[in-house]
Motif scaffolding. Structure first.
Motif, short mmCIF file in Angstrom:
data_model
loop_
_atom_site.label_atom_id
_atom_site.label_comp_id
_atom_site.label_asym_id
_atom_site.label_seq_id
_atom_site.Cartn_x
_atom_site.Cartn_y
_atom_site.Cartn_z
N VAL A 63 0.84 -1.21 0.00
CA VAL A 63 0.00 0.00 0.00
C VAL A 63 0.87 1.25 0.00
CG1 VAL A 63 -1.65 1.34 1.39
CG2 VAL A 63 -2.00 -1.11 1.06
N LYS A 64 1.90 1.26 0.83
CA LYS A 64 2.82 2.41 0.86
C LYS A 64 3.53 2.59 -0.48
CE LYS A 64 3.94 2.66 5.79
NZ LYS A 64 5.06 2.63 6.74
N ASP A 65 3.94 1.49 -1.08
CA ASP A 65 4.59 1.56 -2.39
C ASP A 65 3.65 2.12 -3.45
OD1 ASP A 65 6.90 0.53 -1.30
OD2 ASP A 65 6.59 -1.51 -2.08
N LEU A 66 2.40 1.69 -3.43
CA LEU A 66 1.42 2.20 -4.40
C LEU A 66 1.19 3.70 -4.21
CD1 LEU A 66 -1.15 -0.73 -4.35
CD2 LEU A 66 0.25 -0.02 -6.30
N ALA A 67 1.08 4.12 -2.97
CA ALA A 67 0.85 5.54 -2.70
C ALA A 67 2.03 6.39 -3.16
CB ALA A 67 0.59 5.76 -1.20
N SER A 68 3.24 5.91 -2.89
CA SER A 68 4.40 6.68 -3.36
C SER A 68 4.54 6.59 -4.87
CB SER A 68 5.68 6.22 -2.66
OG SER A 68 5.95 4.87 -2.94
N GLY A 69 4.09 5.49 -5.46
CA GLY A 69 4.08 5.36 -6.91
C GLY A 69 3.15 6.37 -7.57
N ALA A 70 2.04 6.67 -6.91
CA ALA A 70 1.11 7.68 -7.44
C ALA A 70 1.78 9.05 -7.49
CB ALA A 70 -0.15 7.73 -6.58
N VAL A 71 2.58 9.36 -6.47
CA VAL A 71 3.32 10.63 -6.46
C VAL A 71 4.31 10.65 -7.62
CG1 VAL A 71 4.91 12.09 -5.15
CG2 VAL A 71 3.05 10.91 -3.97
N LEU A 72 5.00 9.55 -7.80
CA LEU A 72 5.99 9.46 -8.88
C LEU A 72 5.32 9.63 -10.25
CD1 LEU A 72 8.89 8.88 -9.81
CD2 LEU A 72 8.30 6.45 -9.79
N ILE A 73 4.16 9.04 -10.43
CA ILE A 73 3.46 9.14 -11.72
C ILE A 73 3.07 10.59 -12.03
CG2 ILE A 73 1.30 8.56 -12.92
CD1 ILE A 73 1.57 5.75 -11.61
N ILE A 74 2.44 11.28 -11.09
CA ILE A 74 2.00 12.65 -11.38
C ILE A 74 3.20 13.56 -11.57
CG2 ILE A 74 1.69 13.39 -8.98
CD1 ILE A 74 -0.38 14.45 -12.06
N CYS A 75 4.27 13.32 -10.81
CA CYS A 75 5.46 14.15 -10.96
C CYS A 75 6.14 13.88 -12.31
CB CYS A 75 6.42 13.93 -9.81
SG CYS A 75 5.77 14.63 -8.26
N SER A 76 6.11 12.65 -12.77
CA SER A 76 6.67 12.32 -14.09
C SER A 76 5.89 13.02 -15.19
CB SER A 76 6.65 10.81 -14.31
OG SER A 76 7.46 10.16 -13.37
N PHE A 77 4.57 13.00 -15.09
CA PHE A 77 3.76 13.69 -16.08
C PHE A 77 3.97 15.21 -16.00
CE2 PHE A 77 1.55 9.69 -16.55
CZ PHE A 77 1.25 9.68 -17.90
N ALA A 78 4.19 15.73 -14.81
CA ALA A 78 4.45 17.16 -14.66
C ALA A 78 5.75 17.54 -15.36
CB ALA A 78 4.51 17.54 -13.18
N VAL A 79 6.76 16.70 -15.24
CA VAL A 79 8.04 16.96 -15.92
C VAL A 79 7.86 16.92 -17.44
CG1 VAL A 79 10.36 16.05 -16.35
CG2 VAL A 79 9.49 16.22 -14.01
N ILE A 80 7.11 15.94 -17.92
CA ILE A 80 6.84 15.85 -19.37
C ILE A 80 6.12 17.10 -19.86
CG2 ILE A 80 5.50 14.61 -21.14
CD1 ILE A 80 6.10 12.03 -19.45
N CYS A 81 5.11 17.55 -19.10
CA CYS A 81 4.38 18.76 -19.48
C CYS A 81 5.28 19.99 -19.42
CB CYS A 81 3.16 18.95 -18.57
SG CYS A 81 1.85 17.75 -18.86
N ALA A 82 6.18 20.04 -18.44
CA ALA A 82 7.11 21.17 -18.35
C ALA A 82 8.01 21.22 -19.58
CB ALA A 82 7.94 21.05 -17.08
N VAL A 83 8.48 20.08 -20.02
CA VAL A 83 9.32 20.03 -21.23
C VAL A 83 8.52 20.54 -22.43
CG1 VAL A 83 10.51 18.50 -22.84
CG2 VAL A 83 10.85 18.23 -20.38
N ILE A 84 7.29 20.08 -22.55
CA ILE A 84 6.45 20.50 -23.68
C ILE A 84 6.17 22.00 -23.62
CG2 ILE A 84 4.12 20.30 -24.67
CD1 ILE A 84 4.23 17.30 -23.81
N ILE A 85 5.93 22.53 -22.42
CA ILE A 85 5.61 23.95 -22.28
C ILE A 85 6.85 24.82 -22.47
CG2 ILE A 85 4.93 25.73 -20.60
CD1 ILE A 85 2.88 23.65 -19.51
N TYR A 86 7.97 24.46 -21.83
CA TYR A 86 9.13 25.33 -21.81
C TYR A 86 10.04 25.22 -23.03
CZ TYR A 86 7.91 26.03 -16.89
OH TYR A 86 7.26 26.33 -15.73
N LEU A 87 10.04 24.09 -23.71
CA LEU A 87 10.94 23.89 -24.82
C LEU A 87 10.80 24.96 -25.91
CD1 LEU A 87 13.18 21.89 -25.34
CD2 LEU A 87 11.61 20.52 -26.68
N PRO A 88 9.59 25.35 -26.30
CA PRO A 88 9.49 26.41 -27.33
C PRO A 88 10.05 27.77 -26.89
CG PRO A 88 7.42 25.21 -27.14
CD PRO A 88 8.30 24.77 -26.00
N TYR A 89 10.14 28.00 -25.60
CA TYR A 89 10.65 29.28 -25.10
C TYR A 89 12.18 29.34 -25.07
CZ TYR A 89 5.90 30.43 -23.64
OH TYR A 89 4.56 30.71 -23.62
#
Length: 90
Positions: A63-89
């Motif tokens: 359960v603890k691993d799954l909960a921390s995995g959820a944090v990792l997933i959203i943070c990974s998607f946030a990094v991907i979105c940051a690359v998409i947003i910031y790269l053109p600038y």
């Protein structure tokens, strides 16, 4: 959580420096909120699990691993979105 606070401050500063669009601001703010929300849920689950038992329990460990995995997933998607947003600038 301190890492997420530092990352959130950095994102807000970069958004301001790059003059990103309102839509990009909204996307980054939503992602910051989701990352914080996931981190808070993760912390709540860990504290509740520790309250149930301090002993090693394989199910509680999963359960603890799954909960921390959820944090990792959203943070990974946030990094991907940051690359998409910031790269053109850059």
């Amino acid at each position: 959580m301190m890492f997420h606070l530092a990352a959130a401050i950095l994102v807000v500063l970069v958004n301001g420096l790059l003059n990103v669009t309102k839509t990009e601001w909204l996307i980054t703010l939503v992602l910051i909120g989701l990352a914080w929300m996931a981190e808070i849920f993760n912390t709540a689950i860990e504290k509740l699990a520790d309250r149930v038992t301090k002993e090693q329990d394989p199910l509680i460990g999963q359960v603890k691993d799954l909960a921390s995995g959820a944090v990792l997933i959203i943070c990974s998607f946030a990094v991907i979105c940051a690359v998409i947003i910031y790269l053109p600038y850059l």
